[in-house]
Design a protein around this motif. Sequence first.
Motif, mmCIF file in Angstrom:
data_model
loop_
_atom_site.group_PDB
_atom_site.id
_atom_site.type_symbol
_atom_site.label_atom_id
_atom_site.label_comp_id
_atom_site.label_asym_id
_atom_site.label_seq_id
_atom_site.Cartn_x
_atom_site.Cartn_y
_atom_site.Cartn_z
ATOM 1 N N LEU A 132 59.436 47.534 41.200
ATOM 2 C CA LEU A 132 60.403 47.144 40.170
ATOM 3 C C LEU A 132 61.151 45.846 40.493
ATOM 4 O O LEU A 132 61.313 45.001 39.607
ATOM 5 N N PRO A 133 61.604 45.644 41.768
ATOM 6 C CA PRO A 133 62.308 44.383 42.066
ATOM 7 C C PRO A 133 61.431 43.150 41.833
ATOM 8 O O PRO A 133 61.936 42.035 41.749
ATOM 9 N N HIS A 134 60.102 43.361 41.711
ATOM 10 C CA HIS A 134 59.185 42.217 41.534
ATOM 11 C C HIS A 134 58.744 42.092 40.082
ATOM 12 O O HIS A 134 57.644 41.646 39.791
ATOM 13 N N TRP A 135 59.607 42.524 39.183
ATOM 14 C CA TRP A 135 59.211 42.597 37.775
ATOM 15 C C TRP A 135 58.910 41.244 37.158
ATOM 16 O O TRP A 135 58.253 41.139 36.139
ATOM 17 N N ARG A 136 59.378 40.166 37.826
ATOM 18 C CA ARG A 136 59.083 38.831 37.269
ATOM 19 C C ARG A 136 57.687 38.350 37.649
ATOM 20 O O ARG A 136 57.201 37.378 37.092
ATOM 21 N N ASN A 137 57.066 39.018 38.612
ATOM 22 C CA ASN A 137 55.722 38.627 39.053
ATOM 23 C C ASN A 137 54.693 39.091 38.013
ATOM 24 O O ASN A 137 54.495 40.295 37.835
ATOM 25 N N PRO A 138 54.040 38.165 37.314
ATOM 26 C CA PRO A 138 53.119 38.563 36.228
ATOM 27 C C PRO A 138 51.973 39.456 36.708
ATOM 28 O O PRO A 138 51.441 40.253 35.947
ATOM 29 N N ARG A 139 51.613 39.339 37.985
ATOM 30 C CA ARG A 139 50.517 40.181 38.493
ATOM 31 C C ARG A 139 50.937 41.643 38.600
ATOM 32 O O ARG A 139 50.096 42.520 38.747
ATOM 33 N N LEU A 140 52.220 41.887 38.573
ATOM 34 C CA LEU A 140 52.707 43.270 38.684
ATOM 35 C C LEU A 140 53.205 43.818 37.339
ATOM 36 O O LEU A 140 53.655 44.967 37.259
ATOM 37 N N ALA A 141 53.102 42.980 36.296
ATOM 38 C CA ALA A 141 53.700 43.347 35.004
ATOM 39 C C ALA A 141 53.188 44.686 34.483
ATOM 40 O O ALA A 141 53.961 45.521 33.995
ATOM 41 N N ALA A 445 80.052 42.555 36.897
ATOM 42 C CA ALA A 445 79.009 42.053 37.815
ATOM 43 C C ALA A 445 78.463 40.698 37.365
ATOM 44 O O ALA A 445 78.382 40.425 36.168
ATOM 45 N N ASP A 446 78.075 39.857 38.356
ATOM 46 C CA ASP A 446 77.347 38.639 37.988
ATOM 47 C C ASP A 446 75.873 39.019 37.779
ATOM 48 O O ASP A 446 75.488 40.182 37.980
ATOM 49 N N ASP A 447 75.049 38.053 37.395
ATOM 50 C CA ASP A 447 73.660 38.370 37.010
ATOM 51 C C ASP A 447 72.872 39.072 38.115
ATOM 52 O O ASP A 447 72.172 40.053 37.868
ATOM 53 N N GLY A 448 73.000 38.544 39.360
ATOM 54 C CA GLY A 448 72.241 39.121 40.478
ATOM 55 C C GLY A 448 72.650 40.562 40.753
ATOM 56 O O GLY A 448 71.801 41.449 40.908
ATOM 57 N N THR A 449 73.956 40.799 40.783
ATOM 58 C CA THR A 449 74.458 42.146 41.065
ATOM 59 C C THR A 449 74.080 43.094 39.937
ATOM 60 O O THR A 449 73.745 44.261 40.166
ATOM 61 N N ARG A 450 74.140 42.573 38.736
ATOM 62 C CA ARG A 450 73.808 43.366 37.543
ATOM 63 C C ARG A 450 72.365 43.901 37.643
ATOM 64 O O ARG A 450 72.120 45.095 37.456
ATOM 65 N N THR A 451 71.438 43.014 38.000
ATOM 66 C CA THR A 451 70.043 43.457 38.136
ATOM 67 C C THR A 451 69.927 44.499 39.245
ATOM 68 O O THR A 451 69.255 45.517 39.090
ATOM 69 N N ALA A 452 70.607 44.237 40.368
ATOM 70 C CA ALA A 452 70.542 45.192 41.497
ATOM 71 C C ALA A 452 71.073 46.559 41.087
ATOM 72 O O ALA A 452 70.520 47.593 41.454
ATOM 73 N N LEU A 453 72.145 46.562 40.288
ATOM 74 C CA LEU A 453 72.725 47.842 39.831
ATOM 75 C C LEU A 453 71.729 48.603 38.953
ATOM 76 O O LEU A 453 71.560 49.818 39.070
ATOM 77 N N TRP A 476 64.863 47.507 30.291
ATOM 78 C CA TRP A 476 63.672 47.325 29.467
ATOM 79 C C TRP A 476 63.986 46.452 28.259
ATOM 80 O O TRP A 476 63.184 45.613 27.853
ATOM 81 N N GLY A 477 65.183 46.628 27.720
ATOM 82 C CA GLY A 477 65.602 45.794 26.585
ATOM 83 C C GLY A 477 65.638 44.338 26.988
ATOM 84 O O GLY A 477 65.151 43.456 26.267
ATOM 85 N N GLU A 478 66.184 44.062 28.167
ATOM 86 C CA GLU A 478 66.287 42.671 28.622
ATOM 87 C C GLU A 478 64.924 42.118 29.005
ATOM 88 O O GLU A 478 64.597 40.974 28.736
#
Length: 490
Positions: A132-141, A445-453, A476-478
Amino acid sequence: MHIGEQEWRQLRALPGAADASAGSADFHKDLYHRLADREPDEGARREAADFLRAKLMELQSEPAHLPASPSDLLAWMEENTRNVHARYAAYLQDRKAGAPRRYFSNRAHALYVLRGVAPTKLVDGAWLYGLLPHWRNPRLADLVRTYVEELGEGAVDKNHVVLYRKLLASHALDPLDDLDDALYEQGLIQLALAWNAQAFLPEVVGFNLGYEQLPLHLLITSYELNELGLDPYYFTLHVTVDNADTGHARRACQAVMDMLPRLDDGGAFWQRVHAGAKLASAGLGTSDVIKGFDIGREALRILARKATTGQGAHSEYCRIAGRGINDWLAAPEQMPGFVTALEQAGWIRFGEPAEASRFWRLLQGERAEMFGVSSTYELQVLHDWMRGAASADGRPFTEAAPTGGTPKRRATFRAGVRGRGVPAEAAGDPLDPDLTLLREQMRTADDGTRTALLLRAMSPAQHWTPAGLEATRVFWGELTSLPARVPCAA
Ligand SMILES: [Fe+2]
């Protein structure tokens, strides 16, 4: 039906529990809970990684049942699906010709299996969490999407773990604390992969490939649960989401091809995919749990458990075969002898309707002296145990025995639901301390913390809670660039 004391002791020996490499008799169960009940600490993660390495070593000589070349994966998957469909068609033909149920000998058997596979089902999808933390990696989409779908995209009536929890609760199948350690092994593998994805990426991809292929037992289980009037939705849902056309089975093949290194690694990654696929069938699976059912043993286990709490609760006037009930209940090993004494005294009448047994009338019915002592699951087991072969009719213990004539044909679960409709979920915001906390933390939360939460709340320990479901909807919405269905910041 009767089990001697020595055999009883042997039966109590847990399958696989004495695994020397695993340490204690409850090794799988203990580590499972440390990984599933909350976010695990570093020590638990390390132990889980060691467990995976030992398991992979153990499975080294086992066949992986995968094609030799990744280019044959789609054909392999389609062949498996065709094969399963053909075997299911033959099963349906047999049933139409009058064959009995293949899996569940009676209602207690089906409920026993739903309990036995629970440790695996309650962490459904966990093996993909670490990606999940690698959700930006298209190979893992594709794999991230599969995980979010396991979570029902945050919808309470689609989250697989929520569905299974509801199924257990609706038949009083929990608590599960008395399940054998061996039943936790497959769930532990999934959790161990969840918390160690970085070190086991090819194995995660391989596990997903092996686990997401359509098995025959899913189809037959769905069919026979429905026939017994038990909700098959959790299982039918998996028949549809794992479909070979667009579902998880095909996506699992695609994920392997996406992840294979473009650089030459001498086939090392592919070999590790094979190893991961073997993990998908390690431990006791649904078919093993089905085969492992022995109603006499399960009834004795239940009685022995009751003996521990009931010992001392009876007056000295209660005597069977010259001994006080408290004396009989003093040691679980005495249960087989106690049952024989109850039978000889005419308190249990095997092979007759349960209502004919005095012992049953103590447990159930108007003014039953031991009413409320046993859960509905336990009562169903004792009911079917006493009835013997007649329990094949699948009658719930709450339903009155038919009086003469041909018994009525049982309504399937689906037919029953059509008749009465499905109760709607309670409207409004769920009252949940984690949800309140998550919303407060997200607000500042800032953006980074928000994703971590969000990622933290979507772990196997939390995703099925109100906070986890909301986090999944927002994530999922984002991710899909759609507005979240329920905003986190109120
Ligand atoms: Fe699932």
